[in-house]
Design an enzyme around this catalytic site. Structure first.
Site, PDB file in Angstrom:
ATOM      1  N   TYR A 191      -1.299   9.232  10.237  1.00  0.00           N
ATOM      2  CA  TYR A 191      -2.247   8.884  11.416  1.00  0.00           C
ATOM      3  C   TYR A 191      -2.791  10.244  12.135  1.00  0.00           C
ATOM      4  O   TYR A 191      -3.620  10.437  12.703  1.00  0.00           O
ATOM      5  CB  TYR A 191      -1.877   7.912  12.619  1.00  0.00           C
ATOM      6  CG  TYR A 191      -1.727   6.523  11.910  1.00  0.00           C
ATOM      7  CD1 TYR A 191      -2.251   6.176  10.695  1.00  0.00           C
ATOM      8  CD2 TYR A 191      -1.361   5.525  12.850  1.00  0.00           C
ATOM      9  CE1 TYR A 191      -2.051   4.874  10.283  1.00  0.00           C
ATOM     10  CE2 TYR A 191      -1.482   4.191  12.522  1.00  0.00           C
ATOM     11  CZ  TYR A 191      -1.781   3.778  11.231  1.00  0.00           C
ATOM     12  OH  TYR A 191      -1.800   2.606  10.599  1.00  0.00           O
TER      13      TYR A 191
ATOM     14  N   LYS B  18       8.976   4.034   1.645  1.00  0.00           N
ATOM     15  CA  LYS B  18       8.303   3.855   0.219  1.00  0.00           C
ATOM     16  C   LYS B  18       8.902   5.085  -0.508  1.00  0.00           C
ATOM     17  O   LYS B  18       7.847   5.726  -1.012  1.00  0.00           O
ATOM     18  CB  LYS B  18       6.839   3.903   0.580  1.00  0.00           C
ATOM     19  CG  LYS B  18       5.938   3.247  -0.810  1.00  0.00           C
ATOM     20  CD  LYS B  18       6.132   1.801  -1.028  1.00  0.00           C
ATOM     21  CE  LYS B  18       5.527   1.675  -2.356  1.00  0.00           C
ATOM     22  NZ  LYS B  18       5.797   0.245  -3.042  1.00  0.00           N
TER      23      LYS B  18
ATOM     24  N   ASP C  80       7.008  -2.899   0.926  1.00  0.00           N
ATOM     25  CA  ASP C  80       6.344  -4.093   0.293  1.00  0.00           C
ATOM     26  C   ASP C  80       7.339  -5.279   0.304  1.00  0.00           C
ATOM     27  O   ASP C  80       7.084  -6.320   0.570  1.00  0.00           O
ATOM     28  CB  ASP C  80       5.876  -3.806  -1.217  1.00  0.00           C
ATOM     29  CG  ASP C  80       6.789  -3.063  -1.909  1.00  0.00           C
ATOM     30  OD1 ASP C  80       7.747  -2.168  -1.384  1.00  0.00           O
ATOM     31  OD2 ASP C  80       6.351  -2.774  -3.223  1.00  0.00           O
TER      32      ASP C  80
ATOM     33  N   ASP D 282       2.563  -5.981  13.771  1.00  0.00           N
ATOM     34  CA  ASP D 282       1.716  -7.305  13.781  1.00  0.00           C
ATOM     35  C   ASP D 282       2.062  -8.226  12.974  1.00  0.00           C
ATOM     36  O   ASP D 282       1.758  -9.581  13.500  1.00  0.00           O
ATOM     37  CB  ASP D 282       0.118  -6.652  13.499  1.00  0.00           C
ATOM     38  CG  ASP D 282      -0.490  -6.073  14.888  1.00  0.00           C
ATOM     39  OD1 ASP D 282       0.269  -5.500  15.534  1.00  0.00           O
ATOM     40  OD2 ASP D 282      -1.964  -6.253  14.676  1.00  0.00           O
TER      41      ASP D 282
END
Ligand code: NAD
Length: 357
Positions: free
Chosen positions: A135, A190, A222, A250
């Site tokens: 980000y 990951k 995942d 979320d």
């Protein structure tokens, strides 16, 4: 102690009014000062985070934030949009650790999108690194590709990166938080594909050596997404990077029924923090007096616990919220057959009454 009150836009002003009422009721010697932020600040001063608001946020011991944003600002240039206020505050105040508890209240299990037995008693804490990762990584932009599958074509790119100190400090935060809970941390990465997250995994493992009393496991993102909807109660503390944390928190929010119930905190290295509900400004219901103020009220409780060192007052507010839910009071977002529908201010008044009892 000074608290900066930044209501913001949409339902922000409605839910903040209830949180301020509740804060006044715990009767502690703090001063509250209010300032404009987001779209409201843009209208008044031409910027979503005016100097005076930033100055107040810097001076204060803690910040209680409502929500910002409205569709009508979508056409503004990015730096002037209301959401930039929250990004600016995180950056200016070095708020690198985001705490998002996902707690499923006994009385609200039916409101979850999962079967009640999977979420009854759910109490997990997601700790998301907030100031690094893809980000914020530079360089980023658009250009003409010189290699890849389509040389000569337009392309866009971002940079995923984490430095050692950034990973070390968020790992310490997670292990210390786990010590106040069930002493278990799951680090989500990951590492099988991304160099950045192999580095993340290595450093979290190193920091773990300082916390032999806390159990650590590692999980690919995942799989973590799958486990969150398959068996969410297996987690205690989840620690992860900025992007994975954004998405997983979320998903975890929905397990609890309504985003209107979920508080959050973003802390700096000295536990100074910005506290806000996990939801946005909900322009679709703004001004109707039906928004759920509990996420903001619970954010105020988190603020008392983490930044203002008032755990008893925090406990009083949290217990009042439980009592109100047990009594069957519900705003529209959590209402179901057989419960009593309340407005935003009636919900605030009910919490107030429970605190005073
Ligand atoms: P949102 O969270 O505002 O709303 C999503 C849905 O949840 C809506 O249907 C809304 O009515 C409902 N909802 C949210 N909070 C509620 C509450 N307390 N009680 C009852 N229902 C509630 O997300 P969105 O609609 O995607 O975004 C609206 C605006 O908020 C946008 O401008 C967005 O950029 C902004 N936003 C701000 C923040 C923030 O201030 N930190 C976070 C997310 C979105």
């Amino acid at each position: 102690m000074k608290i900066a009150i930044l209501p913001g836009d949409g339902i922000g002003t409605e839910i903040m009014a209830e949180a301020v009422k509740v804060l006044k009721a715990v009767d502690l010697p703090f001063e509250m000062e209010t300032a404009l932020v987001g779209g409201a600040a843009f209208e008044a001063f031409g910027h979503p985070l005016p100097d005076a608001t930033l100055k107040l946020a810097k001076e204060a011991d803690a910040i209680l934030f409502g929500a910002v944003g409205d569709w009508k600002y979508d056409k503004l240039e990015r730096s002037l949009r209301p959401e930039q206020a929250i990004l600016g505050l995180r950056k200016q105040l070095s708020l690198f650790a985001n705490f998002r508890p996902a707690i499923c209240y006994e009385q609200l299990t039916h409101a979850s999108s999962l079967k009640p037995e999977l979420v009854a008693g759910l109490d997990i804490l997601i700790i998301r690194e907030l100031t690094g990762d893809i980000y914020f990584g530079q360089p980023r932009g658009r250009r003409i590709a010189v290699d890849g599958h389509f040389p000569g074509a337009e392309e866009a790119f971002d940079t995923m990166r984490y430095s050692r100190p950034e990973i070390e400090r968020i790992a310490h935060v997670a292990f210390q938080a786990a010590r106040k809970r069930d002493h278990r941390v799951t680090s989500v990465d990951k590492a099988n594909v991304l160099e950045t997250f192999q580095f993340w995994k290595d450093i979290v493992t190193e920091v773990h050596a300082d916390y032999p009393d806390v159990a650590l496991d590692h999980m690919y993102v995942d799989n973590a997404a799958m486990q969150l909807v398959r068996a969410p109660k297996r987690f205690d503390v989840i620690v992860t990077g900025n992007m994975f944390g954004d998405i997983l928190s979320d998903a975890a929010a929905m397990l609890t029924g309504s985003i209107g119930m979920l508080p959050s905190a973003s802390l700096d290295a000295n536990n100074k923090g910005l506290y806000e509900p996990s939801h946005g400004s909900a322009p679709d219901i703004a001004g109707k007096g039906i928004a759920n103020p509990l996420a903001t009220i619970l954010s105020a409780a988190m603020m008392l616990r983490f930044s203002l060192n008032q755990p008893e007052a925090a406990e009083r507010i949290e217990s009042a919220v439980s009592q109100v839910l047990a009594a069957g009071l519900r705003t529209a977002d959590i209402w179901s057959e057989g419960t009593k529908r309340t407005s935003t201010s009636e919900m605030g008044d009910a919490v107030l009454a429970a605190i005073s009892r």
